[in-house]
Design a protein around this motif. Structure first.
Motif, PDB file in Angstrom:
ATOM      1  N   ALA A   3       0.818  -1.217   0.000  1.00 47.05           N
ATOM      2  CA  ALA A   3       0.000   0.000   0.000  1.00 47.05           C
ATOM      3  C   ALA A   3       0.851   1.266   0.000  1.00 47.05           C
ATOM      4  N   GLY A   4       2.188   1.092  -0.021  1.00 48.52           N
ATOM      5  CA  GLY A   4       3.084   2.243  -0.031  1.00 48.52           C
ATOM      6  C   GLY A   4       3.213   2.931   1.310  1.00 48.52           C
ATOM      7  N   ARG A   5       2.914   2.228   2.391  1.00 49.47           N
ATOM      8  CA  ARG A   5       2.944   2.853   3.719  1.00 49.47           C
ATOM      9  C   ARG A   5       4.212   2.566   4.509  1.00 49.47           C
ATOM     10  N   GLN A   6       5.066   1.700   3.975  1.00 50.84           N
ATOM     11  CA  GLN A   6       6.372   1.490   4.600  1.00 50.84           C
ATOM     12  C   GLN A   6       7.345   1.052   3.503  1.00 50.84           C
ATOM     13  N   PRO A   7       8.632   1.264   3.720  1.00 47.84           N
ATOM     14  CA  PRO A   7       9.632   0.838   2.738  1.00 47.84           C
ATOM     15  C   PRO A   7       9.529  -0.666   2.497  1.00 47.84           C
ATOM     16  N   PRO A   8      10.049  -1.162   1.373  1.00 49.76           N
ATOM     17  CA  PRO A   8       9.926  -2.583   1.023  1.00 49.76           C
ATOM     18  C   PRO A   8      10.860  -3.482   1.832  1.00 49.76           C
ATOM     19  N   VAL A   9      10.749  -3.380   3.152  1.00 52.54           N
ATOM     20  CA  VAL A   9      11.608  -4.151   4.056  1.00 52.54           C
ATOM     21  C   VAL A   9      10.736  -4.757   5.160  1.00 52.54           C
ATOM     22  N   ILE A  10      10.844  -6.055   5.356  1.00 57.84           N
ATOM     23  CA  ILE A  10      10.161  -6.715   6.473  1.00 57.84           C
ATOM     24  C   ILE A  10      11.171  -6.950   7.578  1.00 57.84           C
ATOM     25  N   ARG A  11      10.822  -6.524   8.767  1.00 60.91           N
ATOM     26  CA  ARG A  11      11.693  -6.721   9.929  1.00 60.91           C
ATOM     27  C   ARG A  11      11.182  -7.918  10.716  1.00 60.91           C
ATOM     28  N   VAL A  12      12.084  -8.851  11.001  1.00 58.67           N
ATOM     29  CA  VAL A  12      11.702 -10.141  11.581  1.00 58.67           C
ATOM     30  C   VAL A  12      12.614 -10.495  12.752  1.00 58.67           C
ATOM     31  N   GLY A  13      12.202 -11.545  13.465  1.00 56.55           N
ATOM     32  CA  GLY A  13      13.044 -12.128  14.505  1.00 56.55           C
ATOM     33  C   GLY A  13      13.885 -13.249  13.912  1.00 56.55           C
ATOM     34  N   ASN A  14      14.162 -14.254  14.716  1.00 56.47           N
ATOM     35  CA  ASN A  14      14.999 -15.369  14.279  1.00 56.47           C
ATOM     36  C   ASN A  14      14.213 -16.283  13.333  1.00 56.47           C
ATOM     37  N   LEU A  15      14.656 -16.376  12.110  1.00 52.31           N
ATOM     38  CA  LEU A  15      14.000 -17.240  11.123  1.00 52.31           C
ATOM     39  C   LEU A  15      14.619 -18.636  11.067  1.00 52.31           C
ATOM     40  N   ASP A  16      15.710 -18.836  11.805  1.00 55.83           N
ATOM     41  CA  ASP A  16      16.397 -20.132  11.768  1.00 55.83           C
ATOM     42  C   ASP A  16      15.814 -21.091  12.804  1.00 55.83           C
ATOM     43  N   VAL A  17      14.495 -21.114  12.902  1.00 63.36           N
ATOM     44  CA  VAL A  17      13.831 -22.016  13.833  1.00 63.36           C
ATOM     45  C   VAL A  17      12.741 -22.777  13.088  1.00 63.36           C
ATOM     46  N   ILE A  18      12.359 -23.905  13.655  1.00 64.28           N
ATOM     47  CA  ILE A  18      11.325 -24.759  13.080  1.00 64.28           C
ATOM     48  C   ILE A  18      10.167 -24.828  14.073  1.00 64.28           C
ATOM     49  N   ARG A  19       8.964 -24.604  13.570  1.00 62.78           N
ATOM     50  CA  ARG A  19       7.793 -24.594  14.437  1.00 62.78           C
ATOM     51  C   ARG A  19       6.664 -25.434  13.829  1.00 62.78           C
ATOM     52  N   ASP A  20       5.780 -25.889  14.707  1.00 63.53           N
ATOM     53  CA  ASP A  20       4.631 -26.703  14.341  1.00 63.53           C
ATOM     54  C   ASP A  20       3.406 -25.795  14.281  1.00 63.53           C
ATOM     55  N   PHE A  21       2.901 -25.545  13.069  1.00 60.29           N
ATOM     56  CA  PHE A  21       1.786 -24.617  12.887  1.00 60.29           C
ATOM     57  C   PHE A  21       0.510 -25.346  12.456  1.00 60.29           C
ATOM     58  N   LEU A  22      -0.621 -24.821  12.941  1.00 65.47           N
ATOM     59  CA  LEU A  22      -1.937 -25.326  12.579  1.00 65.47           C
ATOM     60  C   LEU A  22      -2.829 -24.176  12.145  1.00 65.47           C
ATOM     61  N   ASP A  23      -3.826 -24.503  11.348  1.00 63.08           N
ATOM     62  CA  ASP A  23      -4.912 -23.581  11.054  1.00 63.08           C
ATOM     63  C   ASP A  23      -5.817 -23.541  12.288  1.00 63.08           C
ATOM     64  N   VAL A  24      -6.236 -22.352  12.699  1.00 66.86           N
ATOM     65  CA  VAL A  24      -7.057 -22.205  13.904  1.00 66.86           C
ATOM     66  C   VAL A  24      -8.321 -23.055  13.845  1.00 66.86           C
ATOM     67  N   ARG A  25      -8.848 -23.281  12.650  1.00 65.37           N
ATOM     68  CA  ARG A  25     -10.067 -24.089  12.532  1.00 65.37           C
ATOM     69  C   ARG A  25      -9.848 -25.526  12.986  1.00 65.37           C
ATOM     70  N   ASP A  26      -8.649 -26.042  12.774  1.00 63.41           N
ATOM     71  CA  ASP A  26      -8.351 -27.396  13.234  1.00 63.41           C
ATOM     72  C   ASP A  26      -8.255 -27.451  14.756  1.00 63.41           C
ATOM     73  N   VAL A  27      -7.721 -26.418  15.363  1.00 62.53           N
ATOM     74  CA  VAL A  27      -7.634 -26.362  16.820  1.00 62.53           C
ATOM     75  C   VAL A  27      -9.034 -26.302  17.421  1.00 62.53           C
ATOM     76  N   VAL A  28      -9.879 -25.473  16.852  1.00 60.50           N
ATOM     77  CA  VAL A  28     -11.269 -25.372  17.320  1.00 60.50           C
ATOM     78  C   VAL A  28     -11.975 -26.722  17.188  1.00 60.50           C
ATOM     79  N   GLU A  29     -11.707 -27.451  16.128  1.00 57.89           N
ATOM     80  CA  GLU A  29     -12.336 -28.752  15.934  1.00 57.89           C
ATOM     81  C   GLU A  29     -12.016 -29.701  17.084  1.00 57.89           C
ATOM     82  N   ALA A  30     -10.810 -29.622  17.622  1.00 63.76           N
ATOM     83  CA  ALA A  30     -10.448 -30.480  18.756  1.00 63.76           C
ATOM     84  C   ALA A  30     -11.331 -30.193  19.962  1.00 63.76           C
TER      85      ALA A  30
END
Length: 318
Positions: free
Chosen positions: A194-221
């Motif tokens: 949208a042109g509201r910030q420079p084309p740079v994403i600021r992030v934390g540590n990307l050298d990690v592996i995580r287990d992600f779920l869609d929230v709908r699957d969590v709700v199903e449990a």
């Protein structure tokens, strides 16, 4: 059936309330929340401070639920760290307030407690996939509050509390705040386009592996726990996890690749945690055995939902 949901106007709560209305059409769904936010599909909204025992007792007496799904929590690790007293009051004592009041006054009510996969903490450094019998060694204040509540509820189950202890791993989807990594990435991409910030994403540590779920699957449990409430052992602990480790760098690359703009990624030292665990993945075999639960939505679906939502929010914000 009467179902009381604490934290029902939050990220997971809104998804859950909608799903409860759809799955249990004849049930009455009541949201108990501190701010009485009316943005919910519940039949009723009542005021409640989970950290105040008298408030919990009176809310239960007035609404007489058959099931309580306890989502209310200081859920962000940064928020817990910045107000440690409230984190303990809500995450531990709020859970104990419900457990005590239910055991004494409503012994037939099922207590669905939503904890966290972060209770295992340092144990993840020695385990490829975490199971429910693994040692809890939380390495964050948030994880410690959740582990303390989990242990206490396990003990109270031995004294008659009808409780299911869920330990969900990372989950995401529309409605999650930018305090979390994937919504933050999506928001920054939307702002860049949208042109509201420079084309740079600021992030934390990307050298990690995580287990992600869609929230709908969590709700199903949680829905399945209600359906199986007659057969579940009191105090049972259940991981909710995909069992698949996903590199954060790859998840971000997927999001950036969907953008129409060339974007550069920069690590922000302020976003890097000092005690980061390289890989954190759960095993939900017990949930499959006990509930027939397994993930049915791909994480990419949740990611695209986040991106679409952030584009809408950024566009409509002017």
């Amino acid at each position: 059936m009467r179902i009381l949901v604490t934290g029902g106007t939050g990220f997971v709560g809104r998804h859950l309330v909608t799903a409860l209305r759809q799955r249990f059409a004849s049930a009455t769904v009541i949201v108990a929340t501190r701010d009485c936010n009316p943005l919910t599909d519940a039949h009723a909204v009542v005021a409640l401070d989970v950290a105040a025992y008298d408030s919990v007792v009176s809310t239960l007496a007035a609404n007489k639920p058959d099931v309580v799904v306890h989502l209310a929590a200081i859920a962000s690790q940064s928020e817990a760290q910045s107000d440690w007293q409230r984190a303990w009051n809500v995450n531990l004592h709020g859970s104990l307030n419900f457990a005590s009041a239910l055991r004494r006054n409503h012994p037939d009510c099922l207590f669905v407690h939503v904890g966290s996969g972060l209770v295992y903490g340092e144990t993840a450094r020695q385990r490829e996939r975490l199971v429910e019998t693994d040692l809890m060694r939380p390495n964050s204040l948030y994880g410690a509050t959740k582990a303390a509540a989990d242990i206490a509820l396990g003990q109270l189950a031995l004294e008659g509390l009808k409780v299911v202890r869920f330990r969900p791993f990372n989950h995401t989807g529309p409605g999650q705040t930018t305090d979390y990594a994937l919504p933050s990435f999506a928001h920054q991409i939307a702002c860049i386009e949208a042109g509201r910030q420079p084309p740079v994403i600021r992030v934390g540590n990307l050298d990690v592996i995580r287990d992600f779920l869609d929230v709908r699957d969590v709700v199903e449990a949680y829905l399945l726990a209600i359906e199986h409430r007659a057969s579940l052992e009191a105090g049972i602990a259940l991981n909710i996890a995909s069992g698949v480790g996903r590199p954060m760098a790859k998840l971000l690359a997927t999001m950036v690749a969907a953008s129409r703009t060339a974007i550069r990624v920069e690590v922000d030292p302020a976003r890097v945690r000092s005690n980061e665990i390289a890989s954190y993945v759960g095993d939900a075999s017990l949930a499959l055995e006990q509930l027939g639960w397994q993930p049915r939505h791909g994480v990419d679906e949740a990611i695209h939902g986040l991106i679409d939502e952030q584009h809408r929010l950024v566009t409509t914000s002017g």
